[in-house]
Motif scaffolding. Structure first.
Motif, PDB file in Angstrom:
ATOM      1  N   TRP A 250       5.037   2.440  -4.393  1.00 50.07           N
ATOM      2  CA  TRP A 250       4.679   1.455  -5.407  1.00 50.07           C
ATOM      3  C   TRP A 250       3.583   1.991  -6.344  1.00 50.07           C
ATOM      4  CZ3 TRP A 250       8.349  -1.744  -5.789  1.00 50.07           C
ATOM      5  CH2 TRP A 250       8.922  -2.414  -4.698  1.00 50.07           C
ATOM      6  N   SER A 251       3.222   3.241  -6.208  1.00 52.13           N
ATOM      7  CA  SER A 251       2.109   3.806  -6.986  1.00 52.13           C
ATOM      8  C   SER A 251       2.616   4.545  -8.223  1.00 52.13           C
ATOM      9  CB  SER A 251       1.303   4.775  -6.116  1.00 52.13           C
ATOM     10  OG  SER A 251       0.430   5.554  -6.912  1.00 52.13           O
TER      11      SER A 251
ATOM     12  N   PRO B  70       2.941   4.430  -1.059  1.00 51.57           N
ATOM     13  CA  PRO B  70       2.878   5.239  -2.281  1.00 51.57           C
ATOM     14  C   PRO B  70       4.093   5.076  -3.180  1.00 51.57           C
ATOM     15  CG  PRO B  70       3.133   6.631  -0.318  1.00 51.57           C
ATOM     16  CD  PRO B  70       2.795   5.262   0.159  1.00 51.57           C
TER      17      PRO B  70
ATOM     18  N   SER C 214       0.814  -1.225   0.000  1.00 52.30           N
ATOM     19  CA  SER C 214       0.000   0.000   0.000  1.00 52.30           C
ATOM     20  C   SER C 214       0.845   1.272   0.000  1.00 52.30           C
ATOM     21  CB  SER C 214      -0.909   0.009   1.231  1.00 52.30           C
ATOM     22  OG  SER C 214      -0.116  -0.049   2.422  1.00 52.30           O
TER      23      SER C 214
ATOM     24  N   ALA D  29       1.866  -4.155  -9.769  1.00 53.76           N
ATOM     25  CA  ALA D  29       2.011  -2.701  -9.935  1.00 53.76           C
ATOM     26  C   ALA D  29       2.541  -2.411 -11.339  1.00 53.76           C
ATOM     27  CB  ALA D  29       2.938  -2.129  -8.872  1.00 53.76           C
TER      28      ALA D  29
END
Length: 333
Positions: free
Chosen positions: A166-167, A164, A162, A210
């Motif tokens: 990995w966003s 960020p 979760s 991702a």
């Protein structure tokens, strides 16, 4: 000491305790305000860290006339937009790296900094610590001969899914979080390598679940003087590693942890049959950084990092992504 800086912090990020709050306390600068998406988080943060007051929003903090320096440790994708907003308000900006999501946005930040006439710096704190300065001194002295090869590896164990980092929409990825240090460290050797390095090739691996986000990336670089470089990063490694090894024609110099030298302040020099270990002190690199930034704001002392340097780094990051089969990070829409 000159008048303390009056600093406002965007967000209630955990990193700020080590990267700004502690150094400000150690050097006598004031953290006058903090803002977060959730006011209760900002209030808890202010209470924990002794911040003077809470602003109702990022925009309110930037508009505060008492805030003269904005520190931006937000998620990567929010660096560019809020750096632009702070510069437009005439503030000095200390931005966590990278300065923007991609080179195009970094160029806009550079233009905004030039228009504002204020100090803008990307927080490559490692550069101010005696460990990195010593690496450069040993190379410059000729003790290890002419530069032949440099290896920088920055790796950590995996953050939560979760996180960020990995966003993709928040400009995450191993290069953005870690590889920027490896690439920057190689760039800083240009004075002893005949000039700036160019990217030769890169390989990377995508994070499962991702799409478009790099879990690791290895970049190969070449310097005009003939030396080569390897800039590696991994955000799901089996351990923490943040090493820089500079190999010359007569020996080598190694910093086992150039990114966080307060955890390991060794510099190891090997020539022929001899080896020595120097210890350069565990004072935080972030504290050295804030001192240098304050000297620039208050006294005009030159800095090795500015908006031009940030654009050059971001251009190299974008090139590494493309060479490894990824797209540069998107801007926050």
């Amino acid at each position: 000491m000159s008048e303390p800086l009056r600093i406002g912090v965007l967000g209630a990020a955990r990193i700020s305790g080590a990267s700004l709050i502690g150094p400000a306390r150690a050097t006598g600068h004031r953290v006058v305000a903090v803002a977060a998406r959730d006011r209760s988080r900002a209030e808890a943060y202010a209470a924990e860290h002794g911040v003077e007051r809470v602003a109702g929003s990022y925009a309110e903090l930037i508009a505060d006339p008492e805030v003269e320096v904005v520190y931006n440790p937000l998620a990567n994708g929010l660096h560019g937009p809020w750096n632009l907003a702070a510069l437009a308000a005439g503030k000095h900006v200390l931005s966590e790296k990278p300065s923007a999501s991609n080179a195009e946005e970094a160029s806009e930040v550079r233009e905004a900094a030039a228009k504002a006439g204020t100090v803008f710096m990307e927080a490559f704190h490692y550069l101010f610590h005696p460990v990195t300065r010593r690496l450069h001194e040993v190379l410059a002295s000729g003790e290890i001969g002419e530069l032949r090869h440099v290896e920088a590896m920055v790796a950590i164990q995996a953050p939560a899914d979760s996180d960020p980092r990995w966003s993709l929409p928040l400009a995450g990825g191993a290069v953005m979080d870690l590889g920027c240090y490896s690439l920057h460290a190689l760039r800083m050797l240009a004075p002893w390598a005949g000039g700036a390095p160019r990217l030769v090739s890169a390989r990377g691996g995508e994070r499962a679940g991702a799409p478009g986000v790099d879990e690791w990336l290895d970049a190969d670089l070449a310097f005009p003087g003939g030396a080569t470089g390897s800039a590696r990063c991994h955000m799901a490694y089996d351990r923490l590693e943040m090493s820089c090894r500079i190999i010359g024609s007569r020996g080598e110099v190694l910093a086992p942890n150039f990114v966080l030298p307060h955890r390991d302040d060794r510099v190891v020099v090997r020539t022929g049959d001899s080896e020595r270990t120097e210890r350069l002190g565990t004072r935080s690199s972030y504290t050295y950084q804030l001192e240098a930034f304050a000297d620039r704001v208050r006294g005009g002392t030159p800095l090795p990092l500015d908006a031009d340097d940030a654009v050059t780094t971001m251009t190299l990051i974008d090139a590494a992504y493309r060479a490894a089969g990824f797209e540069p990070r998107p801007r926050v829409s």
